[in-house]
Design a protein around this motif. Structure first.
Motif, PDB file in Angstrom:
ATOM      1  N   UNK A   1       0.913  -1.225   0.001  1.00  0.00           N
ATOM      2  CA  UNK A   1       0.107  -0.237  -0.116  1.00  0.00           C
ATOM      3  C   UNK A   1       0.924   1.212   0.071  1.00  0.00           C
ATOM      4  N   UNK A   2       1.862   1.239   0.875  1.00  0.00           N
ATOM      5  CA  UNK A   2       2.838   2.480   0.532  1.00  0.00           C
ATOM      6  C   UNK A   2       3.537   2.683  -0.584  1.00  0.00           C
ATOM      7  N   UNK A   3       4.096   1.668  -1.397  1.00  0.00           N
ATOM      8  CA  UNK A   3       4.807   2.025  -2.612  1.00  0.00           C
ATOM      9  C   UNK A   3       4.116   1.310  -3.734  1.00  0.00           C
ATOM     10  N   UNK A   4       3.090   0.615  -3.772  1.00  0.00           N
ATOM     11  CA  UNK A   4       2.356  -0.084  -4.851  1.00  0.00           C
ATOM     12  C   UNK A   4       1.734   0.857  -5.635  1.00  0.00           C
ATOM     13  N   UNK A   5       1.313   1.912  -5.371  1.00  0.00           N
ATOM     14  CA  UNK A   5       0.403   2.869  -6.135  1.00  0.00           C
ATOM     15  C   UNK A   5      -0.708   2.106  -6.558  1.00  0.00           C
ATOM     16  N   UNK A   6      -1.421   1.343  -5.672  1.00  0.00           N
ATOM     17  CA  UNK A   6      -2.692   0.711  -6.307  1.00  0.00           C
ATOM     18  C   UNK A   6      -2.725  -0.418  -7.093  1.00  0.00           C
ATOM     19  N   UNK A   7      -1.257  -0.941  -7.422  1.00  0.00           N
ATOM     20  CA  UNK A   7      -1.187  -2.123  -8.068  1.00  0.00           C
ATOM     21  C   UNK A   7      -1.632  -3.382  -7.581  1.00  0.00           C
ATOM     22  N   UNK A   8      -2.475  -4.434  -8.374  1.00  0.00           N
ATOM     23  CA  UNK A   8      -2.941  -5.525  -7.663  1.00  0.00           C
ATOM     24  C   UNK A   8      -1.753  -6.409  -6.709  1.00  0.00           C
ATOM     25  N   UNK A   9      -2.207  -7.079  -5.989  1.00  0.00           N
ATOM     26  CA  UNK A   9      -1.154  -7.830  -5.033  1.00  0.00           C
ATOM     27  C   UNK A   9      -1.623  -9.352  -5.143  1.00  0.00           C
ATOM     28  N   UNK A  10      -0.330 -10.145  -5.450  1.00  0.00           N
ATOM     29  CA  UNK A  10      -0.493 -11.472  -5.557  1.00  0.00           C
ATOM     30  C   UNK A  10       0.876 -11.922  -4.610  1.00  0.00           C
ATOM     31  N   UNK A  11       0.495 -13.072  -4.252  1.00  0.00           N
ATOM     32  CA  UNK A  11       1.431 -13.857  -3.304  1.00  0.00           C
ATOM     33  C   UNK A  11       0.972 -15.362  -3.246  1.00  0.00           C
ATOM     34  N   UNK A  12       2.233 -16.127  -3.632  1.00  0.00           N
ATOM     35  CA  UNK A  12       1.808 -17.627  -3.554  1.00  0.00           C
ATOM     36  C   UNK A  12       1.262 -18.040  -2.137  1.00  0.00           C
ATOM     37  N   UNK A  13       1.793 -17.232  -1.043  1.00  0.00           N
ATOM     38  CA  UNK A  13       0.970 -17.759   0.183  1.00  0.00           C
ATOM     39  C   UNK A  13      -0.282 -17.574   0.379  1.00  0.00           C
ATOM     40  N   UNK A  14      -0.858 -16.518  -0.381  1.00  0.00           N
ATOM     41  CA  UNK A  14      -2.429 -16.244  -0.518  1.00  0.00           C
ATOM     42  C   UNK A  14      -3.159 -17.506  -1.253  1.00  0.00           C
ATOM     43  N   UNK A  15      -2.324 -17.816  -2.245  1.00  0.00           N
ATOM     44  CA  UNK A  15      -3.118 -18.908  -3.064  1.00  0.00           C
ATOM     45  C   UNK A  15      -3.071 -20.332  -2.163  1.00  0.00           C
ATOM     46  N   UNK A  16      -1.935 -20.611  -1.517  1.00  0.00           N
ATOM     47  CA  UNK A  16      -2.047 -21.605  -0.749  1.00  0.00           C
ATOM     48  C   UNK A  16      -2.887 -21.488   0.428  1.00  0.00           C
ATOM     49  N   UNK A  17      -3.146 -20.530   0.901  1.00  0.00           N
ATOM     50  CA  UNK A  17      -4.217 -20.464   2.029  1.00  0.00           C
ATOM     51  C   UNK A  17      -5.560 -20.802   1.478  1.00  0.00           C
ATOM     52  N   UNK A  18      -5.746 -20.178   0.407  1.00  0.00           N
ATOM     53  CA  UNK A  18      -7.083 -20.486  -0.440  1.00  0.00           C
ATOM     54  C   UNK A  18      -7.134 -22.130  -0.655  1.00  0.00           C
ATOM     55  N   UNK A  19      -6.248 -22.525  -1.140  1.00  0.00           N
ATOM     56  CA  UNK A  19      -6.264 -23.950  -1.711  1.00  0.00           C
ATOM     57  C   UNK A  19      -6.533 -24.931  -0.409  1.00  0.00           C
ATOM     58  N   UNK A  20      -5.654 -24.371   0.850  1.00  0.00           N
ATOM     59  CA  UNK A  20      -6.065 -25.255   1.758  1.00  0.00           C
ATOM     60  C   UNK A  20      -7.246 -25.189   2.574  1.00  0.00           C
ATOM     61  N   UNK A  21      -7.745 -23.921   2.465  1.00  0.00           N
ATOM     62  CA  UNK A  21      -9.233 -23.674   3.073  1.00  0.00           C
ATOM     63  C   UNK A  21     -10.307 -24.427   2.240  1.00  0.00           C
ATOM     64  N   UNK A  22      -9.984 -24.701   1.107  1.00  0.00           N
ATOM     65  CA  UNK A  22     -11.148 -25.565   0.216  1.00  0.00           C
ATOM     66  C   UNK A  22     -11.105 -26.769   0.384  1.00  0.00           C
ATOM     67  N   UNK A  23      -9.663 -27.269   0.562  1.00  0.00           N
ATOM     68  CA  UNK A  23      -9.731 -28.755   0.607  1.00  0.00           C
ATOM     69  C   UNK A  23      -9.810 -29.228   1.936  1.00  0.00           C
ATOM     70  N   UNK A  24      -9.691 -28.432   3.052  1.00  0.00           N
ATOM     71  CA  UNK A  24      -9.872 -28.998   4.476  1.00  0.00           C
ATOM     72  C   UNK A  24     -11.164 -28.734   4.808  1.00  0.00           C
ATOM     73  N   UNK A  25     -12.191 -27.940   4.352  1.00  0.00           N
ATOM     74  CA  UNK A  25     -13.593 -27.849   4.544  1.00  0.00           C
ATOM     75  C   UNK A  25     -14.174 -29.016   4.105  1.00  0.00           C
ATOM     76  N   UNK A  26     -14.552 -29.707   5.227  1.00  0.00           N
ATOM     77  CA  UNK A  26     -15.132 -31.047   5.037  1.00  0.00           C
ATOM     78  C   UNK A  26     -16.654 -31.126   5.274  1.00  0.00           C
ATOM     79  N   UNK A  27     -17.249 -29.929   5.626  1.00  0.00           N
ATOM     80  CA  UNK A  27     -18.484 -29.732   5.701  1.00  0.00           C
ATOM     81  C   UNK A  27     -19.308 -29.827   4.459  1.00  0.00           C
ATOM     82  N   UNK A  28     -20.613 -30.255   4.740  1.00  0.00           N
ATOM     83  CA  UNK A  28     -21.697 -30.282   3.593  1.00  0.00           C
ATOM     84  C   UNK A  28     -21.822 -29.269   2.875  1.00  0.00           C
ATOM     85  N   UNK A  29     -21.805 -27.955   3.432  1.00  0.00           N
ATOM     86  CA  UNK A  29     -21.921 -26.753   2.882  1.00  0.00           C
ATOM     87  C   UNK A  29     -20.916 -26.282   2.171  1.00  0.00           C
ATOM     88  N   UNK A  30     -19.540 -26.985   2.022  1.00  0.00           N
ATOM     89  CA  UNK A  30     -18.740 -26.304   1.311  1.00  0.00           C
ATOM     90  C   UNK A  30     -19.008 -26.460  -0.091  1.00  0.00           C
TER      91      UNK A  30
END
Length: 278
Positions: free
Chosen positions: A113-142
Motif C-alpha cells: 500500500x505504501x509503495x505499490x501505487x494501487x497495483x494488484x497484490x499477488x502472493x503464493x502464500x495467499x494461493x496456498x491459504x485459499x487452496x488449503x481452506x477449500x480442501x480442508x473444508x469437509x462440511x456439507x456446505x462447502x
C-alpha cells in the motif's frame, strides 16, 4: 445430447472483478474536518499527528496526563509523518497476525500500500491459504462438496460425459453452499482474517472432467478477489475504530493530504476432485 465443453465457468458472484468503483477503493477524498468531526478520528497515532505533522510525545498526546504542558511536539515533514504512520501500521498488525505461515502477509500488504501505487497484490502464500481452506473444508456446505455431489448426480455415466443441459445444476449446487471466507476463529490470529477476511468477487471454473469405469476426475479453479481498503461503514463501527491500526489505515487511505491507494488482492487455487458413481 450435447456434452459440456471445457473450461466452463460454473459460477460468478454479482460483485465483479476489478471493481475500482467500490466504496472501499476510494482514497484521498476526505478533509481533516471530516475525519475529526464526522468519523471522530482525532487520536489517530501514538507517534505522529497526521494533521499538524508533529511528533507525538507524552506532552502532546491527548490521553496523557501531561497533555498541553509543553505545547506542540517537534515539527516533521509530510514524508517523515507518512513513514512513521506506516511503521506504526506495520507494528500494530502483529496484534492480528500471531502465528503460522501467513503471519507476515499483512506486513507485506501494508508495504505494498505504501509503495505499490494501487497495483494488484499477488502472493503464493495467499494461493496456498485459499487452496488449503477449500480442501480442508469437509462440511456439507462447502462448495467443493456441493460440486462433487452435483457431478455424481448429473454425469451421464453410460456415455461418460456431463450433459450441457445440466450445467444449471452445478450452479445451483454452488449457490446452496458457502464460498470460502477467512472468517474462522483461527483466522483472527493466523494473519488471514486481517489480510482478506471476506472476499469481494469469486469465479469458479470447471477446467476439465474425465470419466472412466464409473469414476471421475475433475479439476476446478477458484479465482477470488478482495479489496485491501476501508470504507466509511468499516471505520464507523466501534470494533474497528477502537484500534489505532484501523484509524491509521483509514487516514492514510482517505485523508486528502495522503491518499494512499487501496488495491486488489488476487487469489487463485486449482483443486482436484476424484470420486465414483457410488
Amino acid at each position: 445430447m450435447a456434452a459440456l465443453q471445457f473450461p466452463y465457468t460454473l459460477f460468478q458472484t454479482r460483485n465483479r472483478m476489478d471493481d475500482y468503483g467500490a466504496k472501499d477503493m476510494r482514497c484521498g477524498d476526505l478533509t481533516e474536518a471530516q475525519l475529526t468531526s464526522h468519523y471522530g478520528l482525532v487520536d489517530v497515532s501514538t507517534r505522529a499527528n497526521p494533521y499538524t505533522f508533529t511528533k507525538i510525545t507524552p506532552f502532546n498526546q491527548p490521553q496523557s496526563m501531561f497533555y498541553g504542558s509543553r505545547g506542540e511536539g517537534e515539527k516533521i515533514t509530510r514524508q517523515q509523518c507518512v513513514a512513521m504512520l506506516f511503521d506504526e501500521f506495520r507494528d500494530l498488525s502483529r496484534l492480528f497476525s500471531v502465528y503460522g505461515p501467513y503471519r507476515h502477509l499483512i506486513e507485506k500488504m501494508i508495504t505494498h500500500m505504501q509503495y505499490g501505487n494501487g497495483k494488484p497484490f499477488r502472493d503464493m502464500l495467499l494461493n496456498s491459504a485459499l487452496e488449503a481452506h477449500i480442501l480442508n473444508d469437509k462440511t456439507e456446505n462447502s462448495t467443493l462438496s456441493k460440486i462433487k455431489n452435483a457431478l455424481i448426480e448429473n454425469i451421464d455415466w453410460v456415455n461418460k460425459y456431463y450433459p450441457e443441459k445440466e450445467t444449471d445444476e452445478l450452479r445451483k449446487a454452488i449457490l446452496s453452499g458457502k464460498l470460502p471466507k477467512f472468517d474462522r476463529f483461527q483466522d483472527n490470529f493466523n494473519g488471514m482474517g486481517i489480510t482478506v477476511h471476506d472476499t469481494w468477487a469469486t469465479h469458479i471454473t470447471l477446467k476439465s472432467l474425465h470419466i472412466d469405469n464409473d469414476r471421475y476426475r475433475a479439476v476446478v479453479n477458484y479465482k477470488m478477489q478482495d479489496h485491501f481498503g476501508l470504507d466509511s461503514d468499516d471505520i464507523l463501527k466501534i470494533k474497528f475504530r477502537q484500534f489505532h491500526f484501523f484509524r491509521i489505515w483509514f487516514v492514510l487511505q482517505r485523508y486528502n493530504q495522503f491518499g494512499f491507494k487501496p488495491f486488489m488482492t488476487d487469489m487463485d487455487a486449482i483443486v482436484e476432485i476424484i470420486g465414483d458413481r457410488k
